[in-house]
Scaffold this motif. Structure first.
Motif, PDB file in Angstrom:
ATOM      1  N   VAL A  73      53.506  44.436  37.668  1.00  0.00           N
ATOM      2  CA  VAL A  73      53.258  44.826  36.276  1.00  0.00           C
ATOM      3  C   VAL A  73      52.263  45.966  36.154  1.00  0.00           C
ATOM      4  CG1 VAL A  73      53.840  42.527  35.417  1.00  0.00           C
ATOM      5  CG2 VAL A  73      51.438  43.079  35.909  1.00  0.00           C
ATOM      6  N   THR A  74      51.383  46.150  37.160  1.00  0.00           N
ATOM      7  CA  THR A  74      50.419  47.246  37.111  1.00  0.00           C
ATOM      8  C   THR A  74      50.875  48.450  37.925  1.00  0.00           C
ATOM      9  OG1 THR A  74      49.155  46.468  39.040  1.00  0.00           O
ATOM     10  CG2 THR A  74      48.503  45.619  36.875  1.00  0.00           C
ATOM     11  N   ARG A  75      51.940  48.281  38.712  1.00  0.00           N
ATOM     12  CA  ARG A  75      52.421  49.329  39.621  1.00  0.00           C
ATOM     13  C   ARG A  75      51.298  49.811  40.536  1.00  0.00           C
ATOM     14  NH1 ARG A  75      54.818  54.145  37.463  1.00  0.00           N
ATOM     15  NH2 ARG A  75      55.959  54.171  39.424  1.00  0.00           N
ATOM     16  N   ASN A  76      50.486  48.856  40.960  1.00  0.00           N
ATOM     17  CA  ASN A  76      49.349  49.134  41.832  1.00  0.00           C
ATOM     18  C   ASN A  76      49.562  48.405  43.153  1.00  0.00           C
ATOM     19  OD1 ASN A  76      46.913  49.453  43.130  1.00  0.00           O
ATOM     20  ND2 ASN A  76      45.658  48.659  41.461  1.00  0.00           N
ATOM     21  N   PRO A  77      49.859  49.113  44.238  1.00  0.00           N
ATOM     22  CA  PRO A  77      50.143  48.447  45.516  1.00  0.00           C
ATOM     23  C   PRO A  77      48.945  47.722  46.110  1.00  0.00           C
ATOM     24  CG  PRO A  77      49.968  50.817  45.831  1.00  0.00           C
ATOM     25  CD  PRO A  77      49.963  50.575  44.346  1.00  0.00           C
ATOM     26  N   MET A  78      47.745  47.985  45.600  1.00  0.00           N
ATOM     27  CA  MET A  78      46.543  47.324  46.115  1.00  0.00           C
ATOM     28  C   MET A  78      46.079  46.188  45.222  1.00  0.00           C
ATOM     29  SD  MET A  78      44.318  50.451  47.760  1.00  0.00           S
ATOM     30  CE  MET A  78      44.271  51.447  46.271  1.00  0.00           C
ATOM     31  N   ALA A  79      46.900  45.830  44.232  1.00  0.00           N
ATOM     32  CA  ALA A  79      46.518  44.751  43.313  1.00  0.00           C
ATOM     33  C   ALA A  79      46.534  43.400  44.015  1.00  0.00           C
ATOM     34  CB  ALA A  79      47.459  44.738  42.113  1.00  0.00           C
ATOM     35  N   ASP A  80      45.510  42.629  43.735  1.00  0.00           N
ATOM     36  CA  ASP A  80      45.375  41.275  44.278  1.00  0.00           C
ATOM     37  C   ASP A  80      44.287  40.593  43.465  1.00  0.00           C
ATOM     38  OD1 ASP A  80      43.375  39.908  46.714  1.00  0.00           O
ATOM     39  OD2 ASP A  80      45.341  39.053  46.309  1.00  0.00           O
ATOM     40  N   THR A  81      44.428  39.318  43.217  1.00  0.00           N
ATOM     41  CA  THR A  81      43.464  38.621  42.370  1.00  0.00           C
ATOM     42  C   THR A  81      42.062  38.641  42.957  1.00  0.00           C
ATOM     43  OG1 THR A  81      44.077  36.514  43.411  1.00  0.00           O
ATOM     44  CG2 THR A  81      45.192  37.098  41.339  1.00  0.00           C
ATOM     45  N   GLY A  82      41.961  38.751  44.285  1.00  0.00           N
ATOM     46  CA  GLY A  82      40.647  38.834  44.916  1.00  0.00           C
ATOM     47  C   GLY A  82      40.048  40.217  44.776  1.00  0.00           C
ATOM     48  N   ILE A  83      40.824  41.238  45.095  1.00  0.00           N
ATOM     49  CA  ILE A  83      40.336  42.611  45.049  1.00  0.00           C
ATOM     50  C   ILE A  83      40.026  43.040  43.621  1.00  0.00           C
ATOM     51  CG2 ILE A  83      40.990  45.029  45.483  1.00  0.00           C
ATOM     52  CD1 ILE A  83      42.679  43.946  47.829  1.00  0.00           C
ATOM     53  N   LEU A  84      40.837  42.630  42.650  1.00  0.00           N
ATOM     54  CA  LEU A  84      40.656  43.053  41.263  1.00  0.00           C
ATOM     55  C   LEU A  84      39.640  42.215  40.497  1.00  0.00           C
ATOM     56  CD1 LEU A  84      44.235  44.072  40.094  1.00  0.00           C
ATOM     57  CD2 LEU A  84      42.464  45.432  41.193  1.00  0.00           C
ATOM     58  N   GLY A  85      38.996  41.256  41.161  1.00  0.00           N
ATOM     59  CA  GLY A  85      37.911  40.525  40.527  1.00  0.00           C
ATOM     60  C   GLY A  85      38.308  39.304  39.729  1.00  0.00           C
ATOM     61  N   VAL A  86      39.592  38.973  39.689  1.00  0.00           N
ATOM     62  CA  VAL A  86      40.034  37.805  38.926  1.00  0.00           C
ATOM     63  C   VAL A  86      39.475  36.523  39.546  1.00  0.00           C
ATOM     64  CG1 VAL A  86      42.034  36.544  38.044  1.00  0.00           C
ATOM     65  CG2 VAL A  86      42.126  39.038  38.252  1.00  0.00           C
ATOM     66  N   ASN A  87      39.553  36.417  40.872  1.00  0.00           N
ATOM     67  CA  ASN A  87      38.995  35.245  41.554  1.00  0.00           C
ATOM     68  C   ASN A  87      37.491  35.134  41.323  1.00  0.00           C
ATOM     69  OD1 ASN A  87      41.551  34.892  42.523  1.00  0.00           O
ATOM     70  ND2 ASN A  87      41.080  35.367  44.650  1.00  0.00           N
ATOM     71  N   ALA A  88      36.803  36.290  41.293  1.00  0.00           N
ATOM     72  CA  ALA A  88      35.352  36.281  41.080  1.00  0.00           C
ATOM     73  C   ALA A  88      35.014  35.745  39.699  1.00  0.00           C
ATOM     74  CB  ALA A  88      34.797  37.694  41.256  1.00  0.00           C
TER      75      ALA A  88
END
Length: 334
Positions: free
Chosen positions: A85-100
């Motif tokens: 949905v973001t068209r971001n190949p580096m998207a991940d719940t950990g990297i994007l701060g969602v888990n934090a």
């Protein structure tokens, strides 16, 4: 050609399911006390509470392995959806701060709501993930030019660093360091059947819901303009997709801690194997994510028994080099 491709996809699904089942039984068999596969089978399907070996499997190892499998599914699917949905190949719940965000609200819950039930903790984890996602999107959109993949990644990294520091501060001030160490490092050693009874339905229903959005997410991942021309309501699908990712992340963090990189690595591997159709990527990512986290948990127990290595660190050994590879690739393409 289409028939050959469909056959290949079926083979990948069959092989993945077989590998997952084999991994679950293998991980349940080995530990401080080694058990035979026959004992594991009997403990699962013909449980006898009078036998200590059955108690080990039923009360300790099997819930733990299933916890790893289902949280692996959730993290992998959440990452796949976010990348789509973001068209971001580096998207991940950990990297994007969602888990934090989830971990920070868990820290606040321990500080101000001692004795909180697991169901309430899961809700609080959802809220943390949702607020973090909202803040990251707002931060990334506030700069000139609007939200881009690079800005989303940078905003996520900034928010993750801030929230992690705040969580550490809460842990130190309220003397919660020991209680929160599990959520920082990640792990499934404390998973019980009570956790699974609440966790499994949430994860399975959300993954099934994500599969129904697969066609729209596929079009959206190929480009905004193309998706609009094909009749996709992009804002609606983006909102629903991020909602599904938040639910999966919140549920997983509430039971296994803030484990990163599962949602980064797995979807890329799956896309290489079966293509860009999210109706296939989503369920196969779930299976591969389960395999990865079960193996990570198994390795964490076997590296230096009887002591355990942090499962988050085991996944990071694969995830960090993969992230650096993707970052370098993205920089070359800018």
């Amino acid at each position: 050609m289409k028939r050959n491709r469909a056959f290949a996809v079926c083979l990948w699904f069959i092989a993945a399911i077989a590998a997952l089942l084999a991994t679950i039984f293998l991980a349940t068999s080995y530990g401080a006390k080694e058990l035979t596969l026959e004992t594991v089978w009997e403990a699962v399907f013909r449980y006898d509470a009078a036998l200590s070996s059955h108690q080990i499997v039923h009360d300790l190892r099997f819930p733990r392995v299933l916890g790893a499998a289902f949280t692996g599914m959730a993290f992998a699917v959440a990452g796949a959806i976010m990348q789509g949905v973001t068209r971001n190949p580096m998207a991940d719940t950990g990297i994007l701060g969602v888990n934090a965000g989830s971990a920070f609200v868990v820290a606040l819950s321990f500080a101000f709501l001692p004795g909180i039930s697991y169901s309430s903790l899961m809700v609080m984890s959802f809220i943390g993930a949702a607020l973090a996602t909202l803040f990251i999107v707002m931060l990334g959109s506030a700069t000139p030019g609007g939200l881009t993949s690079l800005k989303l990644t940078v905003a996520g990294a900034i928010v993750a660093a801030i929230l992690h520091s705040m969580s550490t501060g809460v842990a130190i001030y309220f003397e919660l360091s020991q209680d929160l160490a599990f959520w920082y490092a990640g792990g499934v050693s404390g998973v019980t059947w009570e956790h699974l009874r609440m966790l499994v339905p949430v994860i399975l229903i959300t993954i099934a819901w994500s599969v129904t959005m697969g066609r729209s997410i596929t079009f959206l991942s190929l480009g905004e303009e193309s998706a609009v021309n094909l009749g996709v309501k992009t804002r609606r699908i983006r909102l629903l997709g991020m909602t599904a990712a938040v639910i999966l992340s919140g549920a997983s963090v509430s039971v296994a801690g803030a484990i990163g990189f599962v949602g980064l690595v797995v979807p890329h591997i799956v896309r290489r194997l079966i293509g860009v159709d999210y109706r296939l990527i989503t369920p196969l990512s779930a299976i591969f994510g389960a395999i990865l986290l079960v193996w990570a948990d198994f390795a964490s127990r076997m590296v230096n028994p009887p002591r355990e290595f942090a499962i988050g660190a085991m996944v990071a050994m694969v995830g960090v080099p993969f992230f650096l590879y993707l970052a370098r690739k993205e920089r070359r393409e800018l």
